[in-house]
Scaffold this motif. Structure first.
Motif, mmCIF file in Angstrom:
data_model
loop_
_atom_site.group_PDB
_atom_site.id
_atom_site.type_symbol
_atom_site.label_atom_id
_atom_site.label_comp_id
_atom_site.label_asym_id
_atom_site.label_seq_id
_atom_site.Cartn_x
_atom_site.Cartn_y
_atom_site.Cartn_z
ATOM 1 N N ASP A 126 0.853 -1.188 0.000
ATOM 2 C CA ASP A 126 0.000 0.000 0.000
ATOM 3 C C ASP A 126 0.885 1.232 0.000
ATOM 4 N N GLU A 127 0.729 2.079 -1.005
ATOM 5 C CA GLU A 127 1.567 3.262 -1.129
ATOM 6 C C GLU A 127 1.271 4.318 -0.064
ATOM 7 N N ARG A 128 0.097 4.230 0.570
ATOM 8 C CA ARG A 128 -0.224 5.204 1.620
ATOM 9 C C ARG A 128 0.716 5.021 2.809
ATOM 10 N N SER A 129 0.715 3.808 3.341
ATOM 11 C CA SER A 129 1.539 3.460 4.502
ATOM 12 C C SER A 129 1.415 1.962 4.702
ATOM 13 N N PRO A 130 2.476 1.285 5.140
ATOM 14 C CA PRO A 130 2.349 -0.147 5.423
ATOM 15 C C PRO A 130 1.300 -0.436 6.502
ATOM 16 N N CYS A 131 1.002 0.578 7.326
ATOM 17 C CA CYS A 131 0.054 0.394 8.435
ATOM 18 C C CYS A 131 -1.365 0.831 8.080
ATOM 19 N N ALA A 132 -1.588 1.258 6.818
ATOM 20 C CA ALA A 132 -2.884 1.830 6.448
ATOM 21 C C ALA A 132 -4.036 0.860 6.684
ATOM 22 N N ARG A 133 -3.854 -0.405 6.290
ATOM 23 C CA ARG A 133 -4.943 -1.373 6.451
ATOM 24 C C ARG A 133 -5.255 -1.606 7.935
ATOM 25 N N ALA A 134 -4.221 -1.644 8.757
ATOM 26 C CA ALA A 134 -4.435 -1.825 10.195
ATOM 27 C C ALA A 134 -5.202 -0.639 10.776
ATOM 28 N N ILE A 135 -4.893 0.573 10.299
ATOM 29 C CA ILE A 135 -5.587 1.764 10.799
ATOM 30 C C ILE A 135 -7.064 1.724 10.402
ATOM 31 N N GLU A 136 -7.353 1.203 9.199
ATOM 32 C CA GLU A 136 -8.754 1.020 8.801
ATOM 33 C C GLU A 136 -9.472 0.128 9.818
ATOM 34 N N GLN A 137 -8.785 -0.932 10.248
ATOM 35 C CA GLN A 137 -9.391 -1.853 11.210
ATOM 36 C C GLN A 137 -9.530 -1.214 12.597
ATOM 37 N N PHE A 138 -8.599 -0.328 12.959
ATOM 38 C CA PHE A 138 -8.746 0.420 14.215
ATOM 39 C C PHE A 138 -10.047 1.220 14.204
ATOM 40 N N HIS A 139 -10.344 1.865 13.069
ATOM 41 C CA HIS A 139 -11.599 2.620 12.943
ATOM 42 C C HIS A 139 -12.804 1.697 13.129
ATOM 43 N N HIS A 140 -12.723 0.530 12.501
ATOM 44 C CA HIS A 140 -13.792 -0.461 12.616
ATOM 45 C C HIS A 140 -13.996 -0.844 14.090
ATOM 46 N N ALA A 141 -12.900 -1.127 14.787
ATOM 47 C CA ALA A 141 -12.977 -1.503 16.205
ATOM 48 C C ALA A 141 -13.551 -0.364 17.049
ATOM 49 N N SER A 142 -13.189 0.870 16.683
ATOM 50 C CA SER A 142 -13.685 2.034 17.423
ATOM 51 C C SER A 142 -15.205 2.129 17.327
ATOM 52 N N LEU A 143 -15.740 1.898 16.135
ATOM 53 C CA LEU A 143 -17.197 1.938 15.972
ATOM 54 C C LEU A 143 -17.852 0.806 16.750
ATOM 55 N N LEU A 144 -17.273 -0.392 16.698
ATOM 56 C CA LEU A 144 -17.830 -1.521 17.456
ATOM 57 C C LEU A 144 -17.845 -1.218 18.951
ATOM 58 N N SER A 145 -16.833 -0.473 19.424
ATOM 59 C CA SER A 145 -16.791 -0.069 20.825
ATOM 60 C C SER A 145 -17.973 0.834 21.163
ATOM 61 N N HIS A 146 -18.278 1.780 20.268
ATOM 62 C CA HIS A 146 -19.425 2.673 20.479
ATOM 63 C C HIS A 146 -20.742 1.911 20.465
ATOM 64 N N LEU A 147 -20.767 0.807 19.724
ATOM 65 C CA LEU A 147 -21.980 -0.008 19.659
ATOM 66 C C LEU A 147 -22.047 -1.029 20.791
ATOM 67 N N HIS A 148 -21.040 -0.990 21.697
ATOM 68 C CA HIS A 148 -20.955 -1.907 22.844
ATOM 69 C C HIS A 148 -20.901 -3.374 22.398
ATOM 70 N N ARG A 149 -20.184 -3.615 21.303
ATOM 71 C CA ARG A 149 -19.982 -4.982 20.834
ATOM 72 C C ARG A 149 -18.544 -5.384 21.173
ATOM 73 N N GLY A 150 -18.334 -5.640 22.446
ATOM 74 C CA GLY A 150 -16.986 -5.884 22.954
ATOM 75 C C GLY A 150 -16.309 -7.105 22.353
ATOM 76 N N GLU A 151 -17.077 -8.186 22.175
ATOM 77 C CA GLU A 151 -16.481 -9.422 21.653
ATOM 78 C C GLU A 151 -16.005 -9.226 20.205
ATOM 79 N N GLU A 152 -16.853 -8.553 19.394
ATOM 80 C CA GLU A 152 -16.470 -8.287 18.005
ATOM 81 C C GLU A 152 -15.270 -7.342 17.944
ATOM 82 N N GLN A 153 -15.261 -6.352 18.840
ATOM 83 C CA GLN A 153 -14.134 -5.410 18.883
ATOM 84 C C GLN A 153 -12.827 -6.156 19.189
ATOM 85 N N ALA A 154 -12.878 -7.090 20.153
ATOM 86 C CA ALA A 154 -11.680 -7.852 20.523
ATOM 87 C C ALA A 154 -11.180 -8.683 19.333
#
Length: 352
Positions: A271-299
């Motif tokens: 990925d030309e953006r950053s080697p960590c770009a895909r992981a950061i996308e997943q951090f965003h996903h986990a952040s939303l799951l946290s707001h939805l109180h879906r702890g198991e999915e977030q983990a």
């Protein structure tokens, strides 16, 4: 530890996978307490990691056989974290994603497995071909399930990229008239397709996506074209203040955007953006799951992030700056999984 491993392997051969899983769990616990080698004071961390990874991989097989792909996926992430360079760990992860009908992610895992096999000078051409076939099948399965977007791959050498992107967008509109509400070509990173090397040696592709829904297409384009993917806009954000707003966003928009992002990742190693770009996308996903109180999915998402970050250095060159970011994000993921809070690299990125 030896007795537990012997018993677990014997139970596997007898196809008593529940008993085998129990023995391998015992072995994993003993391994974590320092019994992985004859002399713990002289043990190599790599040896311990490889043994732990092997035990985790056995648990993946047991839980898949027991019809528990969610639990198997959890152990597949852990097996990769312990030994990210072994292609079989990624192939087992693909099998877990496939069982959960998450075909784009299965395709990515199969792609990584094939790449690592070749990089490790995998001598058996038949194995490489089988890995490519599995990867190809998962891409086709992902597309057959998808109704919100369609894709086009355009062969790309070293032409003027801007001109080639315009041409690709025009060709897409002609071929897929039902998906022209918003069209864009991924400008960051060259895509690969699972084709035999002798028929298309080193062929690279541009990926063009077209959407039925204009807003989803525009939002996704902003998200995947920034250097560090930060979810754009005030009305649509990955961290809504209201729980109800978050749920509505996830059902109407978030799911479709994550599906498209997962597909983009299924044919792109670097990925030309950053080697960590895909992981950061997943951090965003986990952040939303946290707001939805879906702890198991977030983990589960955070465990996937850690496996992704651990694999990055085996797939592409990582600069000193990117390596620092990678290590910081890995530490942040561990803290989030442990329930610790505080200022870290991820929270700084999120604030921006």
């Amino acid at each position: 530890l030896r007795a537990a491993l012997r018993e677990g392997s014997a139970r596997c051969r007898q196809r008593d996978f529940a008993a085998a899983a129990a023995k391998f769990c015992t072995a994993l616990e003993l391994c974590s307490k320092g019994f992985a080698t004859e002399n713990p004071l002289k043990s190599s961390p790599d040896d311990i990691s490889r043994l732990a990874s092997w035990i985790e991989s056995k648990l993946v097989i047991c839980y898949l056989k027991l019809g528990q792909p969610g639990l198997a996926l959890h152990h597949s992430h852990r097996s990769i974290l312990e030994n990210p360079s072994h292609f079989c760990n990624h192939l087992r992860q693909a099998a877990c994603f496939r069982s959960l009908q998450r075909y784009s992610e299965a395709a990515r895992s199969a792609m990584v497995a094939q790449c690592l096999y070749v990089l490790a000078e995998g001598a058996v051409l038949e194995t490489s071909d089988l890995l490519q076939l599995y990867w190809q099948a998962m891409i086709q399965e992902a597309l057959s399930e998808e109704i919100s977007f369609s894709v086009l791959y355009t062969p790309f050498e070293k032409e003027n990229k801007a001109d080639k992107i315009k041409e690709a967008n025009k060709t897409f509109a002609e071929k897929h008239p039902d998906y022209v509400q918003h069209i864009f070509t991924d400008p960051h990173g060259i895509h690969l397709l699972p084709e035999k090397a002798e028929s298309h040696p080193g062929q690279q592709y541009l990926l063009t996506l077209g959407f039925r829904n204009k807003e989803i297409g525009k939002t996704l384009e902003k998200f995947v074209t920034q250097k560090l993917p930060i979810f754009p806009g005030q009305k649509i954000t990955f961290s809504p203040s209201m729980e109800e707003e978050a749920e509505t966003f996830w059902q109407n928009t978030g799911k479709k955007i994550m599906a498209a992002m997962a597909f983009i990742g299924s044919t792109k190693i670097k990925d030309e953006r950053s080697p960590c770009a895909r992981a950061i996308e997943q951090f965003h996903h986990a952040s939303l799951l946290s707001h939805l109180h879906r702890g198991e999915e977030q983990a589960q998402v955070m465990a996937q992030v850690m496996a992704e970050l651990a694999t990055v250095p085996y797939l592409q060159r990582v600069s000193q700056e990117d390596d620092k970011l990678l290590q910081s994000l890995m530490a942040d993921a561990v803290d989030i999984l442990a329930g610790r809070t505080g200022e870290c690299v991820w929270t700084k990125i999120h604030k921006v």
